[in-house]
Design a protein around this motif. Structure first.
Motif, short mmCIF file in Angstrom:
data_model
loop_
_atom_site.label_atom_id
_atom_site.label_comp_id
_atom_site.label_asym_id
_atom_site.label_seq_id
_atom_site.Cartn_x
_atom_site.Cartn_y
_atom_site.Cartn_z
N UNK A 170 -7.08 -5.21 10.50
CA UNK A 170 -5.88 -4.39 10.36
C UNK A 170 -5.95 -3.27 9.58
N UNK A 171 -7.10 -3.52 8.56
CA UNK A 171 -7.11 -2.41 7.46
C UNK A 171 -8.18 -1.30 7.66
N UNK A 172 -8.98 -1.66 9.00
CA UNK A 172 -10.35 -0.80 9.10
C UNK A 172 -9.93 0.64 9.70
N UNK A 173 -8.84 1.18 9.20
CA UNK A 173 -8.55 2.44 9.52
C UNK A 173 -7.70 3.39 8.46
N UNK A 174 -7.70 4.58 8.89
CA UNK A 174 -6.84 5.19 7.73
C UNK A 174 -6.00 6.26 8.62
N UNK A 175 -4.85 6.73 8.11
CA UNK A 175 -3.91 7.55 8.62
C UNK A 175 -3.09 8.69 8.05
N UNK A 176 -1.86 8.26 8.24
CA UNK A 176 -0.72 9.62 7.70
C UNK A 176 -1.02 9.70 6.36
N UNK A 177 -0.87 8.61 5.51
CA UNK A 177 -0.90 8.84 3.93
C UNK A 177 -2.15 9.46 3.64
N UNK A 178 -3.29 9.12 4.28
CA UNK A 178 -4.39 9.78 3.96
C UNK A 178 -4.34 11.33 4.02
N UNK A 217 0.78 -1.31 -0.14
CA UNK A 217 -0.13 0.06 -0.11
C UNK A 217 1.02 1.21 0.15
N UNK A 218 2.01 1.25 0.65
CA UNK A 218 2.75 2.39 0.86
C UNK A 218 3.33 2.80 -0.54
#
Length: 563
Positions: free
Chosen positions: A341-349, A157-158
Motif C-alpha cells: 500500500x505504501x509503495x508509491x507517493x502522490x499529492x502530499x509529495x 502520515x497525513x
C-alpha cells in the motif's frame, strides 16, 4: 459565447484522453490508471500538441481527493481508527523516519544541502491517498482488517505531513533556505499547529457527529434526490475547504473526517452510493493531472537518480514497513498488504516539493525526480498488490522461512493457562471479531455457549482477555492459531471475517484436525460462494441474501403469512 473556456477544455480533454488510453491499457492487460497517467503526459506541457491547463487540472484533482477521502470516511468509523492505533501510529512514524533517512542519505551523496535532503526525504516517505484507496478497492481489501490498518496508517502520515508543511517555513532559515518573514518562532508555530489540529478533530467528533447527520436527515425528508446528493457533496467539499482555511489541515484529512461524522447517520450508505460516480470521475482527473506534471526529459538526463528514487519508494520504505509490521507481531499477510500500500507517493509529495522549491530548500532537479518517482511508482503499484498472494504461497511452502518470520514469541498467540478446560470442549471457534463477529459473540454469550475468538488485531485480543473471554491473536489460516483455539475439540467453526482468500485454508485445517466439525462461512461474493459450495465447505451465507431473507420474513410476518 465566452472565449475563455479553459476549464471546460481541460475537463473534456482529460476525460476523453483518459478514456482512450485507459481502454488501451486494459486491453494490454495493464491497470487502467497507467492509461490515465499516459493521457496526462499527452496533454501536458512536456509533449507537443494540445496543452491543458495544469493549474486547473491540479485543482480538479484536489476535488477528486476530497470526494475519495469523504467516501472512505463514510465507511470508516472512529472505532475502526482507534482499533488500529497500536500499529498505525508507531508504524507510520517509524516508516516516515526510515524513508526520510534514506532520502537524506542519497541527497547527501549527491551533494545536496541538509534542507534539500530533509524535504526530499519527507516527499518520498508519504504515500498517495488516491492510489492507496483505489488499490484497496480494486483488491476488495478496503473493508478488511488489513485495509483498516493501511487507511489508519495513511491518516497518521497525513497528520505528520500537515505539521511538516506548517513548520518548513519556520525552519527554512536554519536549514539554508530563504527566510519567510511571515513565519514565527519554531515553538510558537508548532504549538499553534497542534492546537488547531486538535481543535478541528475535537470539533468534528464532538459537534460534527451530531450536527451534520441531523442536517443530512432534514434534507432527506424533503424527498428530493438531487438536494440529497447536493447536500452530501456540499458537506464533503465545504468541510474540506473550511478545515483548510480555518484549521490548516489538508483537504484530504478534512474530507475524511467529514465522512466519518456523516457515518453516524442512518443515511450514510445512501450518501456513499450517490457520490460514487462523481468520485470515480474526479479520481481519473487526479491521475491525469499527475501525468501532466511529469517531465520525461529527466529519464534521459538522470536515469540513475530516477532509478534510485524508485528503489527508495517501492522497496526501501516498503521493506521498512514490512519489517515494522512483523516486529509488531502482526501476520505476514498484514505486513505484505501494508508494505504494498505504501509503495508509491502522490499529492502530499508534490505539495512538499513545491514548497521546498519556493523556500529555496529543494533544487529544481529534486522536484523533477520526485515527480518521476511518483509517476513510475503509481504505475507499478498494482503489480506489487498482485504479488502478495504468490509471495504468501511461496513463504508458506518454505516451513523454515515461515517459522523464522514468526520467531518472536507472542504471548497473545497462546491461550492463557487460566482458561477453564471444560470451556475448550464442544466450543465454537469464531474467526474475526469485527462488526459481524461482535454480534455473533453477543448471541453466543446470551445463549451461554462457550467460544474462542481468533482475531488478527492484537489490541482487540487484549481487550477481550481483559473482559474474561478466550481469544488468540493471529491469522486463522495459520494452523497454529486454530490449534491454540482447540479446534480439534470444537463443535463449530464460524468464519466471520471478510478475508475470503484464506477461508479454504481455514476449513481445510479445521477438518484435518476435526473431521466432523460444522463450518459456517460469511462471504460477500456469489462467485466465491459457488466455489465454496462446490468444495462442500459447509454452510455459506452471503450478506445481501441473508439481509433480503430477514426483511422478507418481516414482511410475511406483518401480513400474517408464513414464510
Amino acid at each position: 459565447m465566452p472565449h475563455d473556456i479553459s476549464l471546460i477544455t481541460t475537463i473534456a480533454a482529460a476525460l476523453v484522453m483518459g478514456l482512450v488510453f485507459g481502454v488501451i491499457a486494459v486491453r494490454l492487460k495493464l491497470p487502467a490508471l497507467v492509461g490515465y497517467l499516459v493521457a496526462g503526459i499527452m496533454i501536458g506541457p512536456a509533449t507537443p500538441g494540445f496543452v491543458a491547463d495544469v493549474a486547473l487540472a491540479g485543482q480538479l484533482a484536489e476535488i477528486g481527493v476530497m470526494l475519495l477521502m469523504f467516501g472512505v470516511g463514510l465507511h470508516f468509523s472512529l472505532d475502526d481508527l482507534l482499533e488500529v492505533r497500536g500499529i498505525a501510529i508507531p508504524g507510520a512514524l517509524m516508516q516516515i523516519a526510515a524513508a526520510t533517512a534514506l532520502g537524506m542519505g542519497v541527497a547527501y551523496l549527491w551533494g545536496w544541502s541538509l534542507g534539500s535532503g530533509l524535504v526530499f526525504g519527507l516527499a518520498l516517505s508519504v504515500a498517495s491517498t488516491v492510489v492507496l484507496l483505489r488499490a484497496l478497492e480494486d483488491t476488495g481489501a478496503l473493508d478488511s482488517f488489513n485495509g483498516r490498518i493501511a487507511v489508519g496508517w495513511l491518516v497518521v502520515e497525513d497528520l505528520v505531513m500537515v505539521l511538516a508543511l506548517v513548520l518548513l517555513p519556520a525552519l527554512s532559515g536554519p536549514l539554508g533556505g530563504t527566510v519567510d518573514p511571515t513565519a514565527g518562532s519554531l515553538w510558537a508555530t508548532l504549538a499553534k499547529t497542534l492546537g488547531l489540529v486538535v481543535a478541528f478533530i475535537a470539533l468534528m467528533l464532538v459537534v460534527g457527529r451530531k450536527v451534520f447527520p441531523w442536517i443530512l436527515w432534514q434534507v432527506a425528508r424533503t424527498g428530493s434526490r438531487e438536494l440529497f446528493t447536493l447536500c452530501v457533496i456540499a458537506a464533503a467539499v465545504g468541510i474540506a475547504y473550511g478545515s483548510t482555511r480555518l484549521f490548516g489541515v489538508s483537504f484530504a484529512l478534512g474530507a475524511f473526517f467529514a465522512g466519518m461524522v456523516l457515518r453516524e447517520s442512518e443515511l450514510s450508505h445512501r450518501a456513499a452510493t450517490e457520490t460514487l460516480p462523481l468520485r470515480d470521475a474526479f479520481s481519473v482527473l487526479f491521475f491525469v493531472s499527475v501525468g501532466m506534471l511529469f517531465e520525461p526529459a529527466v529519464l534521459l538526463e538522470s536515469p540513475l537518480r530516477v532509478a534510485v528514487v524508485v528503489v527508495i519508494i517501492m522497496f526501501g520504505k516498503s521493506l521498512a514497513a514490512l519489517l515494522l509490521v512483523l516486529a509488531l507481531r502482526y501476520p505476514l499477510n498484514t505486513a505484505l498488504t501494508v508494505s504494498a500500500s505504501l509503495a508509491q507517493i502522490g499529492e502530499f509529495s508534490f505539495i512538499l516539493a513545491a514548497m521546498g522549491l519556493s523556500l529555496g530548500l529543494l533544487p529544481a532537479q529534486g522536484q523533477s525526480l520526485i515527480l518521476a518517482g511518483a509517476m513510475i511508482s503509481i504505475a507499478l503499484n498494482p503489480l506489487l498488490f498482485a504479488l502478495i498472494k504468490p509471495v504468501q504461497r511461496w513463504v508458506h511452502a518454505q516451513p523454515a522461512l515461515a517459522r523464522r518470520l514468526d520467531r518472536t514469541p507472542d504471548p497473545l498467540a497462546e491461550l492463557p493457562s487460566t482458561v477453564a478446560q471444560h470451556t475448550l470442549t464442544g466450543q465454537v471457534v469464531l474467526v474475526g471479531y469485527g462488526r459481524v463477529g461482535r454480534h455473533i459473540a453477543s448471541q453466543l454469550l446470551a445463549n451461554k455457549i462457550d467460544f474462542v475468538v481468533a482475531e488478527q488485531n492484537r489490541e482487540t485480543v487484549e481487550q477481550l482477555r481483559e473482559r474474561g473471554f478466550s481469544a488468540v491473536a493471529g491469522n486463522a489460516a495459520d494452523p497454529a492459531v486454530l490449534i491454540q483455539a482447540h479446534i480439534a475439540r470444537a463443535r463449530c467453526l464460524v468464519i466471520a471475517t471478510p478475508d475470503t482468500f484464506h477461508v479454504r485454508k481455514m476449513i481445510e485445517t479445521a477438518r484435518m484436525l476435526n473431521p466432523g466439525i460444522a463450518c459456517i462461512v460469511r462471504t460477500h461474493s456469489a462467485a466465491e460462494a459457488d466455489l465454496l459450495h462446490s468444495e462442500q465447505a459447509g454452510q455459506i451465507l452471503i450478506g445481501e441474501e441473508e439481509l433480503a431473507s430477514g426483511m422478507t420474513r418481516c414482511v410475511m410476518a406483518s401480513l400474517g403469512k408464513k414464510h
